[in-house]
Enzyme design. Structure first.
Site, PDB file in Angstrom:
ATOM      1  N   LYS A   1       0.695  -1.171  -0.150  1.00 38.00           N
ATOM      2  CA  LYS A   1       0.362  -0.069  -0.453  1.00 38.00           C
ATOM      3  C   LYS A   1       0.909   1.022   0.108  1.00 38.00           C
ATOM      4  O   LYS A   1       2.405   1.356   1.016  1.00 38.00           O
ATOM      5  CB  LYS A   1      -0.989  -0.256   1.572  1.00 38.00           C
TER       6      LYS A   1
ATOM      7  N   GLU B   1     -20.130  -6.116  10.039  1.00 43.76           N
ATOM      8  CA  GLU B   1     -20.306  -5.069  10.835  1.00 43.76           C
ATOM      9  C   GLU B   1     -21.897  -5.772  11.596  1.00 43.76           C
ATOM     10  O   GLU B   1     -21.874  -5.977  12.165  1.00 43.76           O
ATOM     11  CB  GLU B   1     -21.452  -4.120   9.873  1.00 43.76           C
TER      12      GLU B   1
ATOM     13  N   ARG C   1     -26.004  -2.975   6.249  1.00 44.68           N
ATOM     14  CA  ARG C   1     -25.226  -4.022   6.744  1.00 44.68           C
ATOM     15  C   ARG C   1     -26.121  -4.737   7.991  1.00 44.68           C
ATOM     16  O   ARG C   1     -25.988  -6.283   7.863  1.00 44.68           O
ATOM     17  CB  ARG C   1     -23.512  -4.938   6.444  1.00 44.68           C
TER      18      ARG C   1
HETATM   19  C1  LIG Z   1     -19.002  -2.407   4.596  1.00 46.55           C
HETATM   20  C2  LIG Z   1     -17.959  -1.503   4.512  1.00 46.55           C
HETATM   21  N1  LIG Z   1     -17.598  -1.448   5.996  1.00 46.55           N
HETATM   22  C3  LIG Z   1     -16.187  -0.493   5.703  1.00 46.55           C
HETATM   23  C4  LIG Z   1     -15.335   0.418   4.612  1.00 46.55           C
HETATM   24  C5  LIG Z   1     -14.783   1.139   5.009  1.00 46.55           C
HETATM   25  N2  LIG Z   1     -12.966   0.062   4.365  1.00 46.55           N
HETATM   26  C6  LIG Z   1     -13.073   1.561   3.597  1.00 46.55           C
HETATM   27  S1  LIG Z   1     -11.600   0.074   2.689  1.00 46.55           S
HETATM   28  C7  LIG Z   1     -11.631  -0.924   3.595  1.00 46.55           C
HETATM   29  C8  LIG Z   1     -10.102  -1.559   3.866  1.00 46.55           C
HETATM   30  C9  LIG Z   1     -10.243  -2.282   3.009  1.00 46.55           C
HETATM   31  O1  LIG Z   1      -9.455  -3.093   2.923  1.00 46.55           O
HETATM   32  P1  LIG Z   1      -8.799  -3.891   1.306  1.00 46.55           P
HETATM   33  O2  LIG Z   1      -9.615  -4.537   1.352  1.00 46.55           O
HETATM   34  O3  LIG Z   1      -7.745  -4.803   1.521  1.00 46.55           O
HETATM   35  O4  LIG Z   1      -8.303  -3.001   0.574  1.00 46.55           O
HETATM   36  P2  LIG Z   1      -6.791  -2.037   0.336  1.00 46.55           P
HETATM   37  O5  LIG Z   1      -7.505  -0.449   0.635  1.00 46.55           O
HETATM   38  O6  LIG Z   1      -5.939  -2.434   1.417  1.00 46.55           O
HETATM   39  O7  LIG Z   1      -6.413  -2.546  -1.023  1.00 46.55           O
HETATM   40  C10 LIG Z   1     -12.494  -0.402   4.613  1.00 46.55           C
HETATM   41  C11 LIG Z   1     -12.955  -1.180   5.825  1.00 46.55           C
HETATM   42  C12 LIG Z   1     -16.416  -0.524   3.977  1.00 46.55           C
HETATM   43  N3  LIG Z   1     -15.832  -0.202   2.295  1.00 46.55           N
HETATM   44  N4  LIG Z   1     -17.321  -0.908   3.702  1.00 46.55           N
END
Ligand SMILES: Cc1ncc(C[n+]2csc(CCOP(=O)(O)OP(=O)(O)O)c2C)c(N)n1
Length: 640
Positions: free
Chosen positions: A282, A368, A396
């Site tokens: 990242k 969630e 959710r």
């Molecule tokens: C249902 C839900 N909960 C929380 C989030 C907030 N959120 C956005 S990106 C993220 C992290 C996602 O991690 P990953 O899938 O590994 O993607 P990366 O950012 O590492 O590329 C979170 C928790 C979301 N988008 N959707």
């Protein structure tokens, strides 16, 4: 940018020789840094997938082949390469590009998102439709390791693995959710990638078995191939995915364009469900973001040379940070208080509590529904859980709230952050529905934050819910409007009571949460025009303060309810129903409901959105003025 300037679509990209792809990656990164340093937005996730994005568009025939990005927050390089480079600086601004992917923005955005872990299910739906229609193209879902903490991702894998459908899942493993990733799957992936013994034995076996076919002849060769596969599967990473019915490929270095292109070319030719495990970093290529990917996940404008972030304009803290501070104070007072986050310790301000009381802090991953049911389980044993979740993501968990918490009357505090209009994240992240979806079902439903300084602290104090089930404390994505006193200084609020902030006549404004302050401002504006307006802070939505409501109904001719939530089935709608008997008695009594209209509110600054829907002091005053004028309420005052 000599290469990027020539790329209007992935077609142009596919015309480049492979040797030029690293240079293109460099240009895409430079463009990301240049633009996001000026306008802000999601940053580290996109930087991490520059090579992955290039390789996918290079190997697959997009948009004929369908590429589905999970969440979409990492989709900036995809936008840059799919005809949106010129518009890129407008990202997240009113009228500009969305910060996520949207079907109505580009034919390359196959499936819109914003919430995590929808990509595998959507991809399977698309692949199934393809087969039903007898069409022929590839379907590729890109999902992060963070999203793999969602139940939804596994529902998709489980279903896809058994169907044998032609589908490719790319697991973008950067070991990060927004924060460091958590959970058993995360540990499994890390073990798989880092265990040297595992990797050495695998490589040596591969070498040994690869040497065999030439000496053993064809039959033995294919036997050896089978043997290789089964031995490797036993030893090799990916057994979990294999068992779920996926052919596992990887791990692949996600910044090595040659490796990525070759792998995808091979995978493209395979059939059935397959999963490509790609390792990325990242923030790759921008050292401050590589060092602190949490801070640089989504970012305000910054100085691209020094990496210094732009400061907030006013000195007041956000509701979120006031809430986080209050929680720590409460944690000291109440040892049975625990805090739960669904992968958002920074976003919800609960990380501080985690630092102070690590044993009482639970990051459960992007889960969630699980978070709320987990809280319910804790509550059955006398523990006091606070589950801090954004309004939009709490959608959710609706069933968990009703089925596990409310029906069993369990004391769980839901701290609902980012309620209301959320600004530049746009429609997928709007917190417009929590009032509407939580008014029904829950027996006791306190609404803590009233939108003035002390209330974010009061929200942290448990929403006033005490022993009651499902207390809610709700606060917006904003700064608090005034300095917040410490918890001791915040007067205790009697459960279920409203607060009459101004006593006027003729017109009463019943305001909820963030709308209290602008309602008071509107009343002051109207006072100068000779209109004396009552303002009530409806700090509890359920139960309502019946005595105050009866007084309002008896003493006023016009009642205006104001809430920063959808107008459909919201607080105003509920109050209008409560006021029906009074209206039958006094048909002249008029009830007007102000809220967010029932349509999609596009991304823009939060202040622009509030203005657009009329939820400002000026908008409220305008509405009252019109109503009072049309009914002669000003005259009521003059003749009184
Ligand atoms: C249902 C839900 N909960 C929380 C989030 C907030 N959120 C956005 S990106 C993220 C992290 C996602 O991690 P990953 O899938 O590994 O993607 P990366 O950012 O590492 O590329 C979170 C928790 C979301 N988008 N959707």
């Amino acid at each position: 940018m000599p290469l990027l300037d020539r790329i209007d679509s992935p077609e142009d990209l596919r015309r480049l020789p492979r040797s030029q792809l690293p240079e293109l990656a460099r240009e895409v990164r430079e463009r990301m840094v240049d633009v996001i340093s000026r306008v802000g937005g999601h940053f580290a996730p996109g930087l991490g997938v520059v090579e992955l994005t290039i390789a996918l568009h290079y190997v697959f025939d997009t948009p004929r082949d369908k590429l589905i990005w999970d969440v979409g927050h990492q989709g900036y390089p995809h936008k840059i390469l799919t005809g949106r480079n010129a518009a890129f600086p407008t990202i997240r601004k009113k009228g500009g590009l969305s910060g996520f992917l949207r079907r109505d923005e580009s034919e390359y955005d196959v499936f819109g998102a914003g919430h995590a872990a929808t990509s595998i299910s959507a991809a399977l739906g698309i692949a199934t439709a393809r087969d039903l229609k007898g069409e022929d193209y590839r379907v590729v879902a890109v999902v992060g390791d963070g999203a793999m903490t969602c139940g939804l991702a596994f529902e998709g894998l489980n279903n896809a693995g058994h169907t044998d459908r032609d589908l490719i899942v790319v697991l973008n493993d950067n070991e990060m959710s927004i924060s460091r990733n958590v959970g058993a799957i995360h540990k499994y992936l890390t073990r798989m990638v880092t265990n040297p013994l595992y990797n050495r034995v695998r490589d040596e076996l591969k070498h040994l078995l690869r040497a065999a076919p030439g000496t053993l002849g064809d039959t033995m060769g294919s036997l050896a191939g089978k043997f290789e596969e089964s031995v490797l599967n036993m030893l090799a990473p990916g057994i979990l995915f294999k068992e779920l019915g996926f052919r596992y490929v990887g791990p692949v270095d996600g910044h090595d364009l040659d490796a990525l292109v070759e792998t995808f070319e091979n995978v493209r030719r395979m059939k059935g469900p397959r999963l490509v495990h790609v390792l990325t970093r990242k923030g790759k290529g921008y050292p401050p973001a590589e060092r602190s990917p949490v801070v640089w996940h989504g970012i305000t404008p910054f100085d691209k040379i020094s990496g210094e972030l732009a400061r907030k304009r006013d000195g007041l803290p956000s509701y979120t940070s006031v809430f986080g501070r209050g929680l720590v104070e409460l944690g000291a007072r109440n040892p049975s208080l625990v805090v739960i986050t669904a992968a958002m310790p920074e976003g919800t301000g609960t990380g501080r509590f985690g630092e102070a009381y690590p044993d009482r802090f639970f990051d459960v991953g992007i889960a969630e529904g699980h978070a709320v049911t987990f809280a319910a389980g804790l509550a059955t044993q006398g523990i006091r859980p606070v589950a801090a979740i954004y309004s939009t993501f709490l959608q959710r968990a609706y069933d968990s709230i009703i089925h596990d918490v409310a029906l069993q009357n369990l004391p769980v505090v839901l701290a609902i952050d980012r309620a209301g209009l959320v600004g530049n994240d746009g429609p997928t992240h709007m917190g417009l529905y929590d009032i509407a979806y939580l008014l029904g079902g829950a027996e006791h439903d306190g609404h803590g934050a009233e939108g003035r300084g002390g209330d974010a602290g009061a929200a942290a104090a448990g929403g006033g819910g005490g022993d009651r089930a499902v207390s809610r404390s709700v606060y917006p994505r904003d700064s608090v409007p005034e300095q917040v006193p410490s918890l001791e200084e915040i007067p205790r609020v009697e459960y279920g009571t409203w607060e009459v902030l101004r006593r006027g006549r003729g017109v009463a404004i019943l305001a909820v949460g963030t709308m209290v302050v602008p309602s008071l401002q509107a009343a002051r504006e109207l006072e100068a025009e000779g209109l004396d307006v009552t303002v009530v802070n409806c700090r509890f939505l359920k139960p309502i303060d019946r005595a105050t409501l009866d007084w309002v109904a008896a003493q006023h001719d016009v009642i205006v309810t104001v809430e920063e939530g959808t107008i459909v089935n919201g607080f105003g709608a509920a109050l209008a129903r409560e006021l029906e008997p009074a209206r039958r008695e006094r048909p002249g009594l008029q009830v007007e409901i102000l809220g967010v209209p029932d349509r999609i509110i596009e991304h823009a600054d939060r202040s622009e959105q509030l203005e657009e829907v009329g939820l400002t002091a000026e908008g409220i005053a305008r509405c009252v003025r019109e109503l009072a004028g049309s009914r002669g309420a000003i005259q009521v005052r003059e003749s009184a």
